[in-house]
Design an enzyme around this catalytic site. Sequence first.
Site, PDB file in Angstrom:
ATOM      1  N   ILE A 107       0.864  -1.173   0.000  1.00 55.81           N
ATOM      2  CA  ILE A 107       0.000   0.000   0.000  1.00 55.81           C
ATOM      3  C   ILE A 107       0.906   1.230   0.000  1.00 55.81           C
ATOM      4  O   ILE A 107       1.766   1.371   0.870  1.00 55.81           O
ATOM      5  CB  ILE A 107      -0.915   0.044   1.241  1.00 55.81           C
ATOM      6  CG1 ILE A 107      -1.669  -1.292   1.423  1.00 55.81           C
ATOM      7  CG2 ILE A 107      -1.865   1.232   1.158  1.00 55.81           C
ATOM      8  CD1 ILE A 107      -2.664  -1.603   0.346  1.00 55.81           C
ATOM      9  N   GLU A 108       0.721   2.113  -0.975  1.00 55.31           N
ATOM     10  CA  GLU A 108       1.502   3.351  -1.064  1.00 55.31           C
ATOM     11  C   GLU A 108       0.577   4.526  -0.762  1.00 55.31           C
ATOM     12  O   GLU A 108      -0.248   4.921  -1.587  1.00 55.31           O
ATOM     13  CB  GLU A 108       2.117   3.503  -2.454  1.00 55.31           C
ATOM     14  CG  GLU A 108       3.120   2.430  -2.834  1.00 55.31           C
ATOM     15  CD  GLU A 108       4.525   2.741  -2.359  1.00 55.31           C
ATOM     16  OE1 GLU A 108       4.743   3.877  -1.869  1.00 55.31           O
ATOM     17  OE2 GLU A 108       5.398   1.856  -2.475  1.00 55.31           O
TER      18      GLU A 108
END
Length: 834
Positions: A337-338
């Site tokens: 997850i960015e």
Amino acid sequence: MARLAPSPLRARWSVVLLAGVLGLTGAGSAIVAGADPVTPAAQTGPAAGVDRGYPRQTVLVEPAVDEGDAALRLGLAAYHDIARRLNAAQRASDRVSAEVLATTATGRQVVMVTLTAPESVAQARQQATMRDRIATRPAQAARDAGLARAYKTPVFLNANIHGNEFEGTDAALRLIEDYAASDDPAVAEMLERTRIHLVVSMNPDGRHDNARRNSAGFDLNRDLITATQPETVAVRDAIARIQPVLMLDLHGYVNGTLVEPTTPPHGENYEYDLFVKHAYPNALGIEQAILDLGYGAEDGVEPPQIPLRDWSEGWDDWPPIFTPQYAAYHGAVAHTIEIPLRVNNASYSSLTETELRRRAAINTDIAHAAMTASLAYVDEHRDELLADQVEIFRRGVAGEEQRPVKDGLFGVIGPDDVYLTDYPRAYVIPSGDAQRSAPAAARLVDHLVANGVQVRQLTQPAQIAGSAYPVGSYVVDLHQSRRGLANTILGAGTDISGRVDAMYDISGWSHGLLWGASVVSVPEGEPLQVVGGLVADAVAAGSLAPSDTGWVLSLEDPADVRALGRLLEAGAALERLPDGGVLVPAPARAVATQVVADLGVELASAPAGASGEELDEPTIGVAGTAEELWAFGEMGLSVEPVSTRALNDGLELDGLDTLYVSSGLVWRDLDERGRAELREFVADGGGVVGRGRAGAAVNDALDLLEVTTAAGRSDANGVVAVENAGGPVTGDATPHTFVYSPLWFTDLGDGVSADQSYATAPLVSGHWRADAQGAGGPKAAAGQAVVVRGEDEVTGARTVLFGSEPLFRAHPKGQYALVARALLWTAGDDTPTP
């Protein structure tokens, strides 16, 4: 020799010797076809070692307040505050357990918190037994209705692997504190059937210092399959032990929030049909949870993006170097997850504190939403996730073919998403004369075992695929639950240059080809009629040949280089032989015996009359990467740092014998004093070992070797086949090495020898294309020199140039000795060759 793991079955269980798959018996037992026996009531194994239930609370050391912590400017939790908050949560709730997974090089702690309902010791043992059954007896586990009801599905949430991607830590702390105090019945029910494991900050040194890398200079999210760093080893071991059904790794910063699954190419050793079945729906749930927060363009927040749906390529899950991609080999549905709003790098210093804190608060909300949405998915789809993890392992144990992911699935899957492999039947790591390096073989076996791969050691000789293997050889049967991971480690990999235009990171790796051990692939369909026990850890036996003429230490492995250092420290009168080996004199028998016992190296009898250059401990200067410095340490070599800045500041090189240059020393940035110092160094006979563009540039500037340097594409990388000419550098070298931004050398002048050249078809695995003009591809490199050396006729200065990456990220350990040999040769006698 190796230590054999305790047998999980009692001796009363009889086994027959068959052409077979996975056996579950211990020392001295056969590998048996189709074994899926009923577990005896009393057994040894994982459950027997469980002596604590939950909570398992550790009172964490609370450091002194440090106002220099980088997180404080963002309004986030400083390192010194994490232990205080976790200790308070443990005191307040029996749902919270903290344990220290590792201690960093600077003394900070990597802490994992487990959230779960309390368990007695007996209940914890039952959970361990069920977890082991899922991995080792998956067909039985699939039929076990009691296991399906009682097993607490594990979830693994990892935060702050990149130290200056901060907010995952604060989201994890919020989740821990919320769940510790929650009176929501849904939370209580979830914790009755789930264990949530959270690594609060995987990189506390980087977090404190506002640095992406850890204090040793490693990008930890490139280190999972190699596992050199204490932080990475700890998380690898935790993933293997916990066997999560779902895993998140919290990063930043991509706006809008990037939520995996990825674009192609997908790891060819995955059971991708079972992986994406959950990864994509969970991504949709995360996306909706983020949208539900209500942040939008007015906040600077763009809508989330899912690469599998929204991109064509460029964010892939091909290499096993990343934490989520590694976790998938343990049966996890895994996501990076960015989070969206940048607060690091230039933004950290250029933005106001108010703006940074606004952004960090939004990022923390988004990271928290990703976590809670994933936990909701696990809770809702628990039965399917568990069944599919069992099925991943069942396919492995049964040796079944992979299933291609269904075309059109979710409206996003197409032919470009189908990546499959043909598994061999097994791998053999021979012992005896067929083994190139006993220390390398032992290291490789230990690495496999640490990753949860089952390895057996023969207790009787065996014929496998027409070859005879002696007692002590190792067999990795790929009819086992973690066959994907075993094949990822031992296999050669695949050339995917023709399938995608660009890759996110490396495309080729192979412990089997690059770690220096001899590894033999056994084709599928071949019978395995072998007797041996599961290995707990391997120990290189080493050998000292009977001799009155001394011994030869062939420098083939990092252990050999460490042995050389030990011999020099003990005062042995060593000589470097023309082929690069080291002559150990007969009077050094006592220290040679000790080195063999301690390091497992092999010393062969020296030929009568053998002699070479006197070998003293070299003084080595290094202008290199952090990973290369680490590799020098693995070999036991003491080095002096050298850089452009140090030379410009007055560093003198007259105390060095040789200089390694690959990074951090740029000729064009040197002032006249720095340039003069380098010129004087080589004029006095100092040696130079250059790697890559920086090494080639220094060679050209100092007019050392007469060569022309040619280059492939800067993003080209992979495992390549090479041909070795032998001699002091590439004698005893492996037939494969690693390249990244590959170079080669043409137009070799007088006195320049090509010690190693690319094979006629160099690329074995990876991604290496010609450029837009059709130049620089593997065909252009074929047959060209990749390692060259020469000696100045006047000064005696010796130079070696590498166009490969023999120390890349401390991974290709079987190539380390090439660099050590080059350093020894260039540091040698500076008397000009007649």
